[in-house]
Design a protein around this motif. Sequence first.
Motif, short mmCIF file in Angstrom:
data_model
loop_
_atom_site.label_atom_id
_atom_site.label_comp_id
_atom_site.label_asym_id
_atom_site.label_seq_id
_atom_site.Cartn_x
_atom_site.Cartn_y
_atom_site.Cartn_z
N ARG A 86 3.27 -14.65 3.21
CA ARG A 86 4.13 -14.62 4.40
C ARG A 86 4.53 -16.03 4.83
O ARG A 86 3.77 -16.97 4.65
CB ARG A 86 3.38 -13.94 5.53
CG ARG A 86 2.89 -12.58 5.10
CD ARG A 86 2.11 -11.85 6.16
NE ARG A 86 1.63 -10.58 5.62
CZ ARG A 86 1.06 -9.62 6.33
NH1 ARG A 86 0.91 -9.78 7.62
NH2 ARG A 86 0.67 -8.51 5.74
N ASP A 121 -2.39 -3.81 10.17
CA ASP A 121 -1.36 -4.59 9.48
C ASP A 121 -0.65 -3.76 8.42
O ASP A 121 0.57 -3.84 8.28
CB ASP A 121 -2.03 -5.82 8.86
CG ASP A 121 -1.03 -6.72 8.14
OD1 ASP A 121 -0.20 -7.33 8.83
OD2 ASP A 121 -1.07 -6.81 6.90
N GLY A 163 3.62 -3.39 9.06
CA GLY A 163 4.63 -4.23 8.41
C GLY A 163 4.14 -5.05 7.23
O GLY A 163 4.81 -5.98 6.81
N ALA A 164 2.99 -4.71 6.68
CA ALA A 164 2.53 -5.42 5.48
C ALA A 164 3.53 -5.14 4.36
O ALA A 164 3.97 -4.01 4.18
CB ALA A 164 1.14 -4.93 5.08
N PRO A 165 3.88 -6.17 3.59
CA PRO A 165 4.83 -5.95 2.50
C PRO A 165 4.26 -5.01 1.46
O PRO A 165 3.07 -5.05 1.14
CB PRO A 165 5.05 -7.35 1.92
CG PRO A 165 3.99 -8.21 2.48
CD PRO A 165 3.49 -7.58 3.73
N LYS A 166 5.12 -4.15 0.91
CA LYS A 166 4.60 -3.02 0.12
C LYS A 166 3.92 -3.43 -1.19
O LYS A 166 2.99 -2.77 -1.63
CB LYS A 166 5.69 -1.99 -0.13
CG LYS A 166 6.81 -2.43 -1.05
CD LYS A 166 7.77 -1.26 -1.28
CE LYS A 166 8.74 -1.60 -2.40
NZ LYS A 166 9.74 -0.56 -2.63
N PHE A 199 10.98 -10.43 -0.50
CA PHE A 199 10.63 -9.80 0.77
C PHE A 199 9.78 -8.54 0.61
O PHE A 199 9.21 -8.06 1.59
CB PHE A 199 11.90 -9.48 1.58
CG PHE A 199 12.40 -10.65 2.36
CD1 PHE A 199 11.82 -10.99 3.57
CD2 PHE A 199 13.43 -11.44 1.88
CE1 PHE A 199 12.26 -12.09 4.28
CE2 PHE A 199 13.88 -12.55 2.59
CZ PHE A 199 13.29 -12.87 3.80
N GLU A 200 9.68 -8.02 -0.59
CA GLU A 200 8.75 -6.89 -0.79
C GLU A 200 7.32 -7.40 -0.96
O GLU A 200 6.38 -6.62 -1.02
CB GLU A 200 9.17 -6.09 -2.02
CG GLU A 200 10.46 -5.33 -1.77
CD GLU A 200 10.74 -4.32 -2.86
OE1 GLU A 200 10.03 -4.32 -3.89
OE2 GLU A 200 11.66 -3.52 -2.67
N ALA A 201 7.19 -8.71 -1.08
CA ALA A 201 5.86 -9.32 -1.19
C ALA A 201 5.71 -10.41 -0.13
O ALA A 201 5.01 -11.40 -0.34
CB ALA A 201 5.66 -9.90 -2.59
N GLY A 202 6.36 -10.21 1.00
CA GLY A 202 6.28 -11.21 2.06
C GLY A 202 7.05 -10.80 3.30
O GLY A 202 7.65 -9.72 3.33
N ARG A 203 7.02 -11.62 4.32
CA ARG A 203 7.79 -11.37 5.53
C ARG A 203 7.96 -12.69 6.28
O ARG A 203 7.20 -13.63 6.08
CB ARG A 203 7.13 -10.31 6.42
CG ARG A 203 5.64 -10.51 6.64
CD ARG A 203 5.05 -9.38 7.45
NE ARG A 203 5.29 -9.61 8.87
CZ ARG A 203 5.02 -8.71 9.81
NH1 ARG A 203 4.51 -7.53 9.48
NH2 ARG A 203 5.24 -8.98 11.07
N ASP A 250 1.49 -10.67 -1.24
CA ASP A 250 1.71 -10.63 0.21
C ASP A 250 1.62 -12.07 0.72
O ASP A 250 0.59 -12.51 1.20
CB ASP A 250 0.66 -9.73 0.86
CG ASP A 250 0.85 -9.60 2.37
OD1 ASP A 250 1.76 -10.25 2.92
OD2 ASP A 250 0.08 -8.83 2.99
N LEU A 310 -5.66 -13.03 6.62
CA LEU A 310 -4.91 -12.15 7.51
C LEU A 310 -5.29 -12.40 8.97
O LEU A 310 -4.44 -12.41 9.85
CB LEU A 310 -5.15 -10.67 7.15
CG LEU A 310 -4.32 -9.71 8.02
CD1 LEU A 310 -2.83 -9.84 7.71
CD2 LEU A 310 -4.77 -8.27 7.84
#
Lengths: 505, 505
Positions: free
Chosen positions: A250, B32, B36-39, A228-232, A248, A28
Motif C-alpha cells: 500500500r 481490513d 478494502g484489502a486488495p484482493k 491496484f489489485e495488490a495495493g491501495r 498487498d 498492518l
Amino acid sequence: MDTNIKEIEQSFINLVKKMSSYGEAISLMFWDLRTGAPKKGVEQRSETIGTLSSEVFNMSVSEEMGEYLQALSAPEVQGELSEITRKMVEVSKKEFDKNKKIPADEYKEFVILTSKAESAWEEAKEKADFANFAPYLEKIVAYLRKYVERIGYEKHPYNALLDDYEPGVTVDVLDRVFGELREKLVPLVKAVTEAPAQPKTDFLFTHFSKEKQKDFSLDILKQLQYDFEAGRLDTTVHPFAATINRNDVRITTKYDEKDFRTAIFGTIHECGHALYEQNISVELIGTPLCDGTSMGIHESQSLFCENFVGRTYSFWKKNYSLLKEYSAGQFDNVSLDEFYKAINVAGPSLIRIEADEMTYSLHIILRYEIEKALINGDIEVKDLPQIWNDKMEEYLGVRPTHDGEGVLQDVHWSGGALGYFPSYALGYIYASQLKNKMNEDIPNYDELLEAGNFTPIKEWLTENVHQYGKMKKPLEIIQDITGEGLNPRYLVEYLEKKYKAVYEL
Amino acid sequence: MDTNIKEIEQSFINLVKKMSSYGEAISLMFWDLRTGAPKKGVEQRSETIGTLSSEVFNMSVSEEMGEYLQALSAPEVQGELSEITRKMVEVSKKEFDKNKKIPADEYKEFVILTSKAESAWEEAKEKADFANFAPYLEKIVAYLRKYVERIGYEKHPYNALLDDYEPGVTVDVLDRVFGELREKLVPLVKAVTEAPAQPKTDFLFTHFSKEKQKDFSLDILKQLQYDFEAGRLDTTVHPFAATINRNDVRITTKYDEKDFRTAIFGTIHECGHALYEQNISVELIGTPLCDGTSMGIHESQSLFCENFVGRTYSFWKKNYSLLKEYSAGQFDNVSLDEFYKAINVAGPSLIRIEADEMTYSLHIILRYEIEKALINGDIEVKDLPQIWNDKMEEYLGVRPTHDGEGVLQDVHWSGGALGYFPSYALGYIYASQLKNKMNEDIPNYDELLEAGNFTPIKEWLTENVHQYGKMKKPLEIIQDITGEGLNPRYLVEYLEKKYKAVYEL
C-alpha cells in the motif's frame, strides 16, 4: 539429502514462514495506526505491536532456530540445499548471531529509552530547545557505542551500524564516494544559486483541489504500472509505502491544495518503493528474502521513479495536458518549458525533507560525518548544534537560525536509527548508475515516457532489481547490472547536465 | 497470599494479556479484509490469520496455562484472588478443558472442511442446488455429533453447542420459551398479513444519495453516543461491528440509494453492538473478560438500539425533520405518522436477514428445531429441504420455490456454527425484558428520545449490561436487572401492542 536434513529444512521453512506471518500482522497494525486508527485505541495498539515484535525477536534467537541453522549451515549439507534455502539460512543466521549478542533486558531498556526520546524530541524540536533533548541522545549514543562493541566490526565502529541498513557498504567506501560527491556538488550548488536565470514558479502555488489531485495521482499510478489489485492509495500526514504482504503493498500520500507537487511527486516516489515489493519473485513469498535488499536499493527505486521519470521533460510531454485538465486553469498561460523548469527549481535550504535532488545528498553527507564521529567518540552530543550549523554553512551556504530548523529537524536519532541516513544518498547514486545502464539497454527511453509506455522500463527494473528481493546484496545488484561498484560519477554527471540546462549555465 | 501464588497470578495475567494482543491483531486483519484489502493479498492474509489463530489455540491449551489454572483454581487460593482474576481463571479454565478434549489434528481437519464447505455452499446457494452442498453438511454434522460426545453435555447433545454461544441456556429453556413465542407469534403474523390497513410504503424507495445517507448516519451515531475517538464508520457489503480493542470499536454499514432504511437501521443496529464494547469497564482491558458475555446479550444491545430507539415514534419525532433535510424532497408529502408506519411494515418473508422484528423469531425457531433434531440424530441432512419448506409454511405461511431461498440461504451451517441461531431470538427476548425494566427506571424514556437526549438511556445500559463484559453470565445479567429469568412475555406484549397499532387491528 538424507531424510533428517529434509525434515530440518522443512521445519526451518515453517518457522521463518511463521515469522513472516507475524510480520504481516505487525505491518498492518502500523499501516492502520497511520491511516485512521481511532486515537483512544493507540495505547493498547502500541502494546500489541510490542508484544508481537518481541515474539518475532524471540523466535529469531530461539533454541529451535539455533538448531536448524547449525544443521543447515554445515558445509556438507549446504551443497544439497536449494539456492533459496541457502540464502534464507544466510540471512537468518546473520540475524540470529547479531540478536544473540544483545542481552534481552538491555534491548528492552533501549526500546523504552527511544520511545521516551521520541516524545522528548518532538517537544524539543517544537521549542527549538536542544538542551532538553541532549540527555536522551547522550544515552542513545552511549547504548550504540556499547552495541557496536558487542556486535563487533572491522576497521570502524560505524560499520556495525551501516551493516543494519546497507550490508557491504563501509566507512571506507562512503568516505571515498561522499567525498567525491561533496567536492562536485558544493560548487554546482553555488553556481545554481548565483545563476541569473532563476525559473518562474509563482503559478505552482495556485489552488488545486485535493479531489482532482487524487484523480490525477491515480491516473499516473496506473501509467506507472502500480497494481491496484495488490495495493491501495490512502492519505496520511507523512507519505509512505507499506508492504503488508507481497500481494498487498500500500502507498499513501498527502495533498497540499497550495502546492500540487507534494502529492504528485510524493505519490510517484512511493510508487517506486511499491513497484519493488510488488514485483519480487513469487518464489520468495513467506521467506525473509521477500523484501527489499537494503534501504539504499529501496530508495534507488523510489528516486528512479521520482526523478528519472516524474521530473523529466518527456514524462510531462505526455502528461502535462492531463494535469491541465484536472487543474482549474492554473497552467493556462504556462508553456511546457516553463512548467518543466519550475518543477525542477533547486537550491540550498535548511530542511532535508524539503530539499531537491541537487542539494539532498549534501544534507546526508553532513549527517553521515556527524554520526560517524559521534559513534567513534571524536565528538560529543553537546557539540552537535555548533558542528551542524558550521557544516550547513560550509556545504550549502545557509545557516539555521535555531536548532528546530537545524540539528533537531529529523526524527531518526531519537529512534536510535544512526546509520540509516547514508542510504538516502546511496539511493541517488544507485539510481543514477541504473539509469546510466538503462540508457544503453533502452535507447528509446524518452520516447517511451513520451508515449506513456512505462512497461519496458518497469520490466527492466523487475528483471534486474525487483525480482531478487534479498537474494542479492546491494552492491551485488549494482555490480551485476553495471559491471562496476559504487560510483558517484553518474549522479554528478546527471545533476551537472540537468541543472546547467535548467539554469542556463 | 504467598509470594509464589502472586507470581503465578502475574504470569497467568501476562499470558492471557498476550492472547488478547493476538486477538487484536486477528480482529484488525479481519476488519481490513472486509473493508478494502486488495484482493490479490487475500490468500496470504488468510494463512496469516490461520497461523496466529493456531498460536492462540496453542496458548489456550499449553502446559503453562494448565499449570497456572491448576494452581489458581485450588480452593485455598481462590479466596485470596481478586474477583476479576477469579473470573479470568473460570473463563480460561472452561476454554482449556474444552479445547483439551479436541484432538488438534481433528480440529484442523474440521477447519479445512468448513473452509471448503463455505465455497461449496456459496455455489450451491447460487444454483439452488442442495444436493451439491449436502455431502459437506453431512460431514459437518458427523463431526459435530462426535464433538458433542467428546465435550460432554447434560440431558441433550445440543446443549454442548448452545454452551459455545449462550452459556447457561439449554434445550429445556429454549423449548419452553420458543414454544410460547411461536404459539403467540403465528396468529399475530396471520392477523397482520390479513389486515386491511396496510401502510403505504412507495415513498421509501426514492433515490437518496449515499453521501447524504452517510451524513445522516453520522449525525445519528453521535446522538446515540457512539464514540468516534474510539471507533470509525466504514462501508462494507455485509455490515458488522468489530472490536479491535476496547478503545477501538469499528462499525460498518452499506448504502442502498433505492432504500435508505438499509443504511440507517443497519448503522443503528451496529451502533448498539459497538456501545456495548466501548463501555466495558476499563479494569477488564487485556483480559478475556473484556468482551460481550454472549452472542444473545450482544444482539440484545443492537436490537435495543434498532427497535426500541430507531423504530420508535419518539425517535423520529426528533429526527424526521433532519432526515428530510438530507433527502431530496422524498418525504415532502409524507406525514410523520405515515412515515412511522412505513418503516414498521411487517409480514412473512422467505429470507431471515430481510425479516422484520415481528417475524424474525419464527425464522430462528425453525432453525433451532432443525438443528436440535439434526444433532440428536432424529433427522438427517437429506431430509432438510422438505422439513424446511413445511415449517416455513406452517409458521410463516410462505413456501420457498427453491432451496436458494430456503434451506441454503444462511452461511452458518457451512461454517459449522450450529447452536448460533438461537442467540438471535434470545437477543429479541432479552432486549424486551430490559426495555420493560427500563420503563420503570426511566419513566420519561419517550420524552428523552424526543429531545434527542440518549445519555440516560445509554448510561442505564452501561451500568446494567455493558460494564460487566464477561464478569456476569447472560442469565445472571437478566436476573440481576429484572429479578426473573428468561421470559418471552415482554417481547410478545411489545410486538402485539405495536403491530396491532400499526395495522389498526
